[in-house]
Design a protein around this motif. Sequence first.
Motif, PDB file in Angstrom:
ATOM      1  N   PHE A   1      58.428  58.079  56.650  1.00  0.00           N
ATOM      2  CA  PHE A   1      58.198  57.672  57.815  1.00  0.00           C
ATOM      3  C   PHE A   1      59.574  56.794  58.313  1.00  0.00           C
ATOM      4  O   PHE A   1      59.876  55.863  57.458  1.00  0.00           O
ATOM      5  CB  PHE A   1      57.079  56.693  57.954  1.00  0.00           C
ATOM      6  N   ALA A   2      60.118  57.277  59.252  1.00  0.00           N
ATOM      7  CA  ALA A   2      61.515  56.699  59.636  1.00  0.00           C
ATOM      8  C   ALA A   2      61.390  56.786  61.289  1.00  0.00           C
ATOM      9  O   ALA A   2      61.739  57.492  62.035  1.00  0.00           O
ATOM     10  CB  ALA A   2      62.617  57.476  59.143  1.00  0.00           C
ATOM     11  N   PRO A   3      60.826  55.501  61.681  1.00  0.00           N
ATOM     12  CA  PRO A   3      60.785  55.216  63.175  1.00  0.00           C
ATOM     13  C   PRO A   3      62.074  55.420  63.824  1.00  0.00           C
ATOM     14  O   PRO A   3      63.183  54.827  63.353  1.00  0.00           O
ATOM     15  CB  PRO A   3      60.277  53.948  63.396  1.00  0.00           C
ATOM     16  N   THR A   4      62.371  56.423  64.762  1.00  0.00           N
ATOM     17  CA  THR A   4      63.438  56.787  65.304  1.00  0.00           C
ATOM     18  C   THR A   4      63.369  56.901  66.868  1.00  0.00           C
ATOM     19  O   THR A   4      62.465  57.348  67.389  1.00  0.00           O
ATOM     20  CB  THR A   4      64.008  57.855  65.208  1.00  0.00           C
TER      21      THR A   4
ATOM     22  N   ASP B   1      59.625  61.972  58.897  1.00  0.00           N
ATOM     23  CA  ASP B   1      58.713  61.780  60.066  1.00  0.00           C
ATOM     24  C   ASP B   1      59.347  60.755  61.024  1.00  0.00           C
ATOM     25  O   ASP B   1      59.036  59.566  60.573  1.00  0.00           O
ATOM     26  CB  ASP B   1      57.369  61.679  59.812  1.00  0.00           C
ATOM     27  N   CYS B   2      59.558  60.842  62.311  1.00  0.00           N
ATOM     28  CA  CYS B   2      60.087  60.031  63.082  1.00  0.00           C
ATOM     29  C   CYS B   2      59.341  59.399  63.787  1.00  0.00           C
ATOM     30  O   CYS B   2      59.664  58.268  64.533  1.00  0.00           O
ATOM     31  CB  CYS B   2      60.976  60.847  64.045  1.00  0.00           C
ATOM     32  N   GLY B   3      57.860  59.347  63.584  1.00  0.00           N
ATOM     33  CA  GLY B   3      56.968  58.584  64.125  1.00  0.00           C
ATOM     34  C   GLY B   3      56.518  58.447  65.444  1.00  0.00           C
ATOM     35  O   GLY B   3      56.209  57.354  65.940  1.00  0.00           O
ATOM     36  N   TRP B   4      57.056  59.706  66.288  1.00  0.00           N
ATOM     37  CA  TRP B   4      56.808  59.671  67.687  1.00  0.00           C
ATOM     38  C   TRP B   4      55.373  59.985  68.147  1.00  0.00           C
ATOM     39  O   TRP B   4      55.074  59.760  69.277  1.00  0.00           O
ATOM     40  CB  TRP B   4      57.626  60.843  68.188  1.00  0.00           C
TER      41      TRP B   4
ATOM     42  N   LYS C   1      58.545  66.848  64.993  1.00  0.00           N
ATOM     43  CA  LYS C   1      58.165  65.638  64.808  1.00  0.00           C
ATOM     44  C   LYS C   1      59.212  65.170  63.687  1.00  0.00           C
ATOM     45  O   LYS C   1      59.218  63.706  63.553  1.00  0.00           O
ATOM     46  CB  LYS C   1      56.982  65.691  63.589  1.00  0.00           C
ATOM     47  N   GLY C   2      60.367  65.828  63.240  1.00  0.00           N
ATOM     48  CA  GLY C   2      61.241  65.020  62.417  1.00  0.00           C
ATOM     49  C   GLY C   2      62.072  65.958  61.800  1.00  0.00           C
ATOM     50  O   GLY C   2      62.546  67.303  62.241  1.00  0.00           O
ATOM     51  N   VAL C   3      62.753  65.870  60.628  1.00  0.00           N
ATOM     52  CA  VAL C   3      63.704  66.474  59.894  1.00  0.00           C
ATOM     53  C   VAL C   3      63.258  66.851  58.568  1.00  0.00           C
ATOM     54  O   VAL C   3      62.640  66.016  57.931  1.00  0.00           O
ATOM     55  CB  VAL C   3      65.102  65.985  59.862  1.00  0.00           C
ATOM     56  N   ALA C   4      63.265  68.081  57.904  1.00  0.00           N
ATOM     57  CA  ALA C   4      63.112  68.635  56.725  1.00  0.00           C
ATOM     58  C   ALA C   4      64.610  69.156  56.165  1.00  0.00           C
ATOM     59  O   ALA C   4      64.654  70.212  56.485  1.00  0.00           O
ATOM     60  CB  ALA C   4      62.110  69.462  56.677  1.00  0.00           C
ATOM     61  N   GLY C   5      65.155  68.416  55.394  1.00  0.00           N
ATOM     62  CA  GLY C   5      66.407  69.107  54.759  1.00  0.00           C
ATOM     63  C   GLY C   5      67.377  69.012  56.104  1.00  0.00           C
ATOM     64  O   GLY C   5      67.818  68.110  56.564  1.00  0.00           O
ATOM     65  N   ARG C   6      67.870  70.168  56.388  1.00  0.00           N
ATOM     66  CA  ARG C   6      69.110  70.676  57.400  1.00  0.00           C
ATOM     67  C   ARG C   6      68.297  71.187  58.587  1.00  0.00           C
ATOM     68  O   ARG C   6      69.149  71.832  59.568  1.00  0.00           O
ATOM     69  CB  ARG C   6      70.171  71.088  57.092  1.00  0.00           C
ATOM     70  N   GLU C   7      66.943  70.971  58.926  1.00  0.00           N
ATOM     71  CA  GLU C   7      66.425  71.730  59.822  1.00  0.00           C
ATOM     72  C   GLU C   7      65.335  70.599  60.532  1.00  0.00           C
ATOM     73  O   GLU C   7      64.699  69.763  59.965  1.00  0.00           O
ATOM     74  CB  GLU C   7      65.598  72.836  59.542  1.00  0.00           C
ATOM     75  N   LEU C   8      64.969  70.994  61.786  1.00  0.00           N
ATOM     76  CA  LEU C   8      63.983  69.965  62.389  1.00  0.00           C
ATOM     77  C   LEU C   8      62.692  70.799  61.929  1.00  0.00           C
ATOM     78  O   LEU C   8      62.519  71.867  61.546  1.00  0.00           O
ATOM     79  CB  LEU C   8      63.864  70.521  64.107  1.00  0.00           C
ATOM     80  N   TRP C   9      61.625  69.809  61.908  1.00  0.00           N
ATOM     81  CA  TRP C   9      60.351  70.199  61.684  1.00  0.00           C
ATOM     82  C   TRP C   9      59.162  69.829  62.196  1.00  0.00           C
ATOM     83  O   TRP C   9      59.575  68.869  62.929  1.00  0.00           O
ATOM     84  CB  TRP C   9      59.903  70.263  59.979  1.00  0.00           C
ATOM     85  N   GLY C  10      58.091  70.468  62.393  1.00  0.00           N
ATOM     86  CA  GLY C  10      56.832  69.855  63.151  1.00  0.00           C
ATOM     87  C   GLY C  10      55.786  70.738  62.761  1.00  0.00           C
ATOM     88  O   GLY C  10      55.576  71.387  61.843  1.00  0.00           O
TER      89      GLY C  10
END
Length: 146
Positions: free
Chosen positions: A14-17, A124-127, A42-51
Motif C-alpha cells: 500500500f503506497a498512498p499516492t 496499490d496507490c490506495g485510491w 489501482k497501481g503498478v505491478a513491475g513496469r506496468e499499470l495494474w488494476g
Amino acid sequence: MHPPSWTPPSTPAFAPTPDPLTPARDLTHAHFQQGDEIVVVKGVAGRELWGESARVVAPSWHTPTDENGWRLRDAAGGAQSYITAHPRYLVHLKRPCPDCLIYLRAMEDLLLARYSGHVAAVIDCGWYTVTALGQLIHVADAAGSR
C-alpha cells in the motif's frame, strides 16, 4: 500499453499516492455500454499499470457521487462479484478509445516514473474502497470533493 486484465496474486504494497487525474476526469455515462470489458487502474505491478477488471452489466445509480454509474461484474467472482462504479473510474480494456488511451498514458507517466525502482513490487496507490452498499468509491469522492 494496457493494464493487465488480472489482479496480481500477491497482496499489493500500500503506497498512498495523490491522484490528480481521476477526480478531474470528465466522462459521461454513455461512454461505457453494457458488455464492455473495463479495468479500474489501482497501481503498478513491475513496469506496468495494474488494476481490477470487470464487465459492465447494467446502469446503476452511484450513491456516493449522486450520479449515473454502472453495475460491474467481476468474472472471477470472489466475496463481492458485483459492484457499482462511477464512469470516470473505468477504462476500456478491449475496446481502446481515445479518451481511455489518453488517460492510461497520463497514468503511466505519473506512476511508472514514480515507482521505477520497485520493479518486483505490486503497488496499490490506495485510491479506491468499496462501501458497505457495494459501491466502488474513489478517495476524492469519499471526501465529498464533488
